[in-house]
Design an enzyme around this catalytic site. Sequence first.
Site, short mmCIF file in Angstrom:
data_model
loop_
_atom_site.label_atom_id
_atom_site.label_comp_id
_atom_site.label_asym_id
_atom_site.label_seq_id
_atom_site.Cartn_x
_atom_site.Cartn_y
_atom_site.Cartn_z
N GLU A 117 0.84 -1.22 0.00
CA GLU A 117 0.00 0.00 0.00
C GLU A 117 0.86 1.26 0.00
OE1 GLU A 117 -1.85 -1.53 3.36
OE2 GLU A 117 -2.69 -3.08 2.06
N GLU A 137 -2.69 -10.04 4.01
CA GLU A 137 -3.25 -9.84 5.36
C GLU A 137 -4.39 -10.80 5.69
OE1 GLU A 137 -2.54 -7.30 3.26
OE2 GLU A 137 -2.31 -5.42 4.34
C1 LIG Z 1 -3.12 -4.40 8.76
C2 LIG Z 1 -1.94 -5.29 8.44
C3 LIG Z 1 -1.13 -5.05 7.41
C4 LIG Z 1 0.08 -5.90 7.09
O1 LIG Z 1 0.96 -5.40 6.47
S1 LIG Z 1 0.17 -7.52 7.64
C5 LIG Z 1 1.79 -8.13 7.11
C6 LIG Z 1 1.81 -8.58 5.69
N1 LIG Z 1 3.10 -9.18 5.41
C7 LIG Z 1 3.31 -10.50 5.43
O2 LIG Z 1 2.42 -11.27 5.64
C8 LIG Z 1 4.72 -11.01 5.19
C9 LIG Z 1 5.14 -12.05 6.19
N2 LIG Z 1 6.47 -12.55 5.87
C10 LIG Z 1 6.67 -13.61 5.03
O3 LIG Z 1 5.73 -14.21 4.52
C11 LIG Z 1 8.08 -14.02 4.75
O4 LIG Z 1 8.91 -13.42 5.69
C12 LIG Z 1 8.55 -13.61 3.35
C13 LIG Z 1 7.86 -14.53 2.32
C14 LIG Z 1 8.22 -12.15 3.06
C15 LIG Z 1 10.10 -13.79 3.24
O5 LIG Z 1 10.47 -15.08 3.58
P1 LIG Z 1 12.04 -15.39 3.71
O6 LIG Z 1 12.75 -14.96 2.50
O7 LIG Z 1 12.16 -16.85 4.06
O8 LIG Z 1 12.59 -14.50 4.92
P2 LIG Z 1 12.25 -14.64 6.46
O9 LIG Z 1 13.35 -15.40 7.13
O10 LIG Z 1 10.85 -15.13 6.64
O11 LIG Z 1 12.27 -13.09 6.95
C16 LIG Z 1 13.49 -12.41 7.25
C17 LIG Z 1 13.29 -11.68 8.56
O12 LIG Z 1 12.22 -10.73 8.40
C18 LIG Z 1 11.22 -10.96 9.39
N3 LIG Z 1 9.89 -10.62 8.85
C19 LIG Z 1 9.38 -10.95 7.64
N4 LIG Z 1 8.14 -10.46 7.50
C20 LIG Z 1 7.87 -9.78 8.65
C21 LIG Z 1 6.76 -9.04 9.12
N5 LIG Z 1 5.66 -8.81 8.34
N6 LIG Z 1 6.80 -8.52 10.36
C22 LIG Z 1 7.90 -8.67 11.13
N7 LIG Z 1 9.00 -9.34 10.73
C23 LIG Z 1 8.98 -9.89 9.52
C24 LIG Z 1 11.35 -12.43 9.71
O13 LIG Z 1 10.78 -12.72 10.98
C25 LIG Z 1 12.85 -12.63 9.68
O14 LIG Z 1 13.40 -12.13 10.88
P3 LIG Z 1 14.40 -13.03 11.77
O15 LIG Z 1 15.58 -13.27 10.87
O16 LIG Z 1 14.74 -12.24 12.97
O17 LIG Z 1 13.70 -14.29 12.05
#
Ligand SMILES: C/C=C/C(=O)SCCNC(=O)CCNC(=O)[C@H](O)C(C)(C)COP(=O)(O)OP(=O)(O)OC[C@H]1O[C@@H](n2cnc3c(N)ncnc32)[C@H](O)[C@@H]1OP(=O)(O)O
Length: 274
Positions: A117, A137
């Site tokens: 967004e 989400e």
């Molecule tokens: C109203 C709400 C609005 C919203 O925005 S809700 C959030 C929407 N976003 C998501 O759903 C994304 C969630 N994350 C994922 O699905 C995965 O990640 C990815 C596919 C984007 C990437 O996967 P990979 O390449 O394997 O990396 P990794 O090890 O999962 O992530 C690297 C570091 O980034 C942190 N991280 C990823 N997404 C989030 C997040 N949305 N909030 C907080 N931290 C996040 C992880 O935890 C980790 O961190 P560490 O190395 O310390 O374990």
Amino acid sequence: MSTLVTYHCEDKVGVVTLRRPDKLNAINAALKEQLIATLEGADADDEASVVLLEAEGRAFSVGFDIVGAASDDESAHDPFRWESILRNSMRMALAPWSMNKPVIAAVQGYALGGGCELAMMCDLTIAADDAKFGEPEVKFSHVGPVMVMPWMIGLKRARELVFFGDLIDAKTALDYGMVNKVVPAAELPAKARMYAQRLALVSPEALRWAKRSINRGAEVAGIRTAIEAGVDSYISLYAGRTKVNDEFAERVQKDGLKAALGWREGQFKAFDFS
Ligand SMILES: C/C=C/C(=O)SCCNC(=O)CCNC(=O)[C@H](O)C(C)(C)COP(=O)(O)OP(=O)(O)OC[C@H]1O[C@@H](n2cnc3c(N)ncnc32)[C@H](O)[C@@H]1OP(=O)(O)O
């Protein structure tokens, strides 16, 4: 408090950088506050005509910090805290929209949820060919500020993206009209700067009113009101202006329109990256 968003100005381009690469630039409260303040600062910087929003690391932003929120047990069920989080999220989403200067988002890797967004609320978006966009989400029973999506991509596509939560690649995002350009990932920083610098050649005053007219057009209900609202912008632009694009006007006077247009095209050509 750690620095999660930085700012510097280069060649009339104010560069705002998200700097939380280890968490793929997940948006926590601190990043949100810093981003709003930095964008407001960039808008007030007289040196910058255009703002470029980019992100450090392998992702633009994975959206709302769902890890931080999940561990925040104490206040997880406090409705006042949620109201403040959501109001700040709206402030962040509206920050690039409300600025006088055009904001270009440069997206590599993931732009998900609030990150998607944020990129959509910027005036223009340039994406690396490895970019992935999505609104996952619903998968966590959340809904982001997706009101903007029907405007961006139309109702059917918006519903599909938001209801299913699947990610789309850069090529599909281009096809949907979510991004303006797709470039090779390794070239994104350089191409984004070229894109911004080309825009910085245009009169900042004209850009400001062009942005205001387009955004007002998008904000009002129908084409008639959109056009009427646009007229106000034109009146403000033309009634208030003293000097716009002087060099171009001088060349029109001196050499004629065709020659002046040729001069401008020549300027733009230097920034052509097709
Ligand atoms: C109203 C709400 C609005 C919203 O925005 S809700 C959030 C929407 N976003 C998501 O759903 C994304 C969630 N994350 C994922 O699905 C995965 O990640 C990815 C596919 C984007 C990437 O996967 P990979 O390449 O394997 O990396 P990794 O090890 O999962 O992530 C690297 C570091 O980034 C942190 N991280 C990823 N997404 C989030 C997040 N949305 N909030 C907080 N931290 C996040 C992880 O935890 C980790 O961190 P560490 O190395 O310390 O374990």
